[in-house]
Design an enzyme around this catalytic site. Structure first.
Site, mmCIF file in Angstrom:
data_model
loop_
_atom_site.group_PDB
_atom_site.id
_atom_site.type_symbol
_atom_site.label_atom_id
_atom_site.label_comp_id
_atom_site.label_asym_id
_atom_site.label_seq_id
_atom_site.Cartn_x
_atom_site.Cartn_y
_atom_site.Cartn_z
ATOM 1 N N ASN A 8 0.710 -1.118 -0.015
ATOM 2 C CA ASN A 8 -0.120 -0.195 -0.031
ATOM 3 C C ASN A 8 0.890 1.177 0.038
ATOM 4 O O ASN A 8 1.297 1.506 0.809
ATOM 5 C CB ASN A 8 -0.900 -0.076 1.228
ATOM 6 N N GLU A 35 -1.777 -12.580 5.408
ATOM 7 C CA GLU A 35 -2.776 -11.717 6.342
ATOM 8 C C GLU A 35 -3.867 -12.794 6.815
ATOM 9 O O GLU A 35 -4.833 -12.924 6.009
ATOM 10 C CB GLU A 35 -3.215 -10.463 5.936
ATOM 11 N N ASP A 64 -0.982 -3.097 10.225
ATOM 12 C CA ASP A 64 -2.450 -3.831 9.895
ATOM 13 C C ASP A 64 -3.219 -2.718 10.690
ATOM 14 O O ASP A 64 -3.143 -2.164 11.729
ATOM 15 C CB ASP A 64 -2.428 -5.158 10.448
ATOM 16 N N PHE A 139 -6.773 6.864 0.669
ATOM 17 C CA PHE A 139 -7.105 5.645 0.237
ATOM 18 C C PHE A 139 -8.208 4.806 1.220
ATOM 19 O O PHE A 139 -8.369 5.241 2.077
ATOM 20 C CB PHE A 139 -5.649 4.822 -0.047
ATOM 21 N N GLY A 140 -8.429 3.677 0.576
ATOM 22 C CA GLY A 140 -9.246 2.888 1.254
ATOM 23 C C GLY A 140 -10.722 3.692 1.872
ATOM 24 O O GLY A 140 -11.288 4.242 1.047
ATOM 25 N N LYS A 162 -3.883 14.961 7.032
ATOM 26 C CA LYS A 162 -4.190 13.398 7.587
ATOM 27 C C LYS A 162 -3.219 12.984 8.747
ATOM 28 O O LYS A 162 -3.780 12.464 9.783
ATOM 29 C CB LYS A 162 -4.277 12.479 6.558
HETATM 30 P P1 IMP Z 1 -4.853 -3.350 6.020
HETATM 31 O O1 IMP Z 1 -4.093 -2.603 7.127
HETATM 32 O O2 IMP Z 1 -4.031 -3.267 4.627
HETATM 33 O O3 IMP Z 1 -5.457 -4.604 6.385
HETATM 34 O O4 IMP Z 1 -6.081 -2.556 5.962
HETATM 35 C C1 IMP Z 1 -7.599 -2.821 5.883
HETATM 36 C C2 IMP Z 1 -8.552 -2.053 5.201
HETATM 37 O O5 IMP Z 1 -8.518 -0.712 5.688
HETATM 38 C C3 IMP Z 1 -7.997 -1.901 3.685
HETATM 39 O O6 IMP Z 1 -9.099 -2.209 2.952
HETATM 40 C C4 IMP Z 1 -7.341 -0.503 3.727
HETATM 41 O O7 IMP Z 1 -7.640 0.059 2.384
HETATM 42 C C5 IMP Z 1 -8.132 0.521 4.887
HETATM 43 N N1 IMP Z 1 -7.227 1.343 5.452
HETATM 44 C C6 IMP Z 1 -6.064 0.941 6.351
HETATM 45 N N2 IMP Z 1 -5.695 2.220 6.725
HETATM 46 C C7 IMP Z 1 -6.453 3.150 6.469
HETATM 47 C C8 IMP Z 1 -6.413 4.393 6.395
HETATM 48 O O8 IMP Z 1 -5.653 5.157 6.946
HETATM 49 N N3 IMP Z 1 -7.559 4.979 5.860
HETATM 50 C C9 IMP Z 1 -8.851 4.680 5.145
HETATM 51 N N4 IMP Z 1 -8.609 3.272 4.935
HETATM 52 C C10 IMP Z 1 -7.656 2.575 5.486
#
Ligand code: IMP
Length: 186
Positions: A8, A35, A64, A139-140, A162
């Site tokens: 990411n 994961e 995570d 993102f996300g 942010k």
């Molecule tokens: P992971 O940590 O990569 O497993 O993220 C879990 C989910 O949360 C993923 O879909 C990421 O895109 C989302 N995510 C993780 N961190 C953020 C953030 O800071 N902002 C928005 N979405 C996030």
């Protein structure tokens, strides 16, 4: 040099910027690792580390993160990546249709391997889920998350803005505290 192991780019940029501001440069190791589905973020990073320990040389960091929505009893939480793939931000908004309570918490757990040892760091950010997606940055789930004390979603902010509020930035604070312990302030 610490390698941040993540696919990411957004996560990497946020952490890179915070650490560089304190004179610490990290590298991006753009690769995935297993994961697991588990009921806590810490279990997920600890499992990932058991795999990466054999495959990555030197010090590394993994992250995570999860979005814990009060009205959904903490869902999607540790299942945030899966929920994002399946239903996305729009799906979360749909689940909250008509909900009076829109409070939520974003959480990050870092695992750092340094000198062969594992250390975990946490950060969280309280906020609310917006009524609709707003903004193009980040993102996300960024377009639907409004941190406490703000009217804008994370996606309506610059990376530096942010970083003033975010769960990941709070986890960087804890990491910095560890990395700079005993060293003069940068
Ligand atoms: P992971 O940590 O990569 O497993 O993220 C879990 C989910 O949360 C993923 O879909 C990421 O895109 C989302 N995510 C993780 N961190 C953020 C953030 O800071 N902002 C928005 N979405 C996030």
């Amino acid at each position: 040099m610490i390698q941040f192991v993540t696919t990411n780019e957004g996560k990497f940029k946020e952490v890179f910027d915070r650490l560089l501001g304190r004179g610490i440069r990290i590298e991006h190791l753009d690769r995935s690792y297993p994961e697991i589905q588990a009921d806590s973020l810490e279990k997920i990073v600890r499992f990932g580390a058991t795999v990466l320990d054999d495959e990555v040389r030197g010090d590394y960091l993994i992250d995570d993160s999860g979005l814990f929505v009060d009205a959904l009893n903490g869902f999607p939480g540790p299942y945030s990546a899966y929920a994002y793939k399946r239903i996305g931000s729009k799906g979360i908004l749909r689940l909250l249709e008509g909900a009076r309570v829109r409070a939520a918490t974003f959480e990050t757990v870092f695992l750092l391997r340094k000198g062969g040892e594992h250390h975990a760091f946490r950060g969280e950010c309280r906020g609310t889920i917006a009524d609709a997606e707003r903004g193009k940055g980040g993102f996300g789930y960024d377009p639907i998350f409004i941190p406490e004390g703000e009217a804008r979603t994370f996606a309506e902010m610059s990376l530096k803005e942010k970083n003033l509020y975010s769960h990941r930035s709070r986890a960087v604070d804890a990491l910095l505290e560890f990395l700079t312990r005993g060293r003069p302030e940068a």
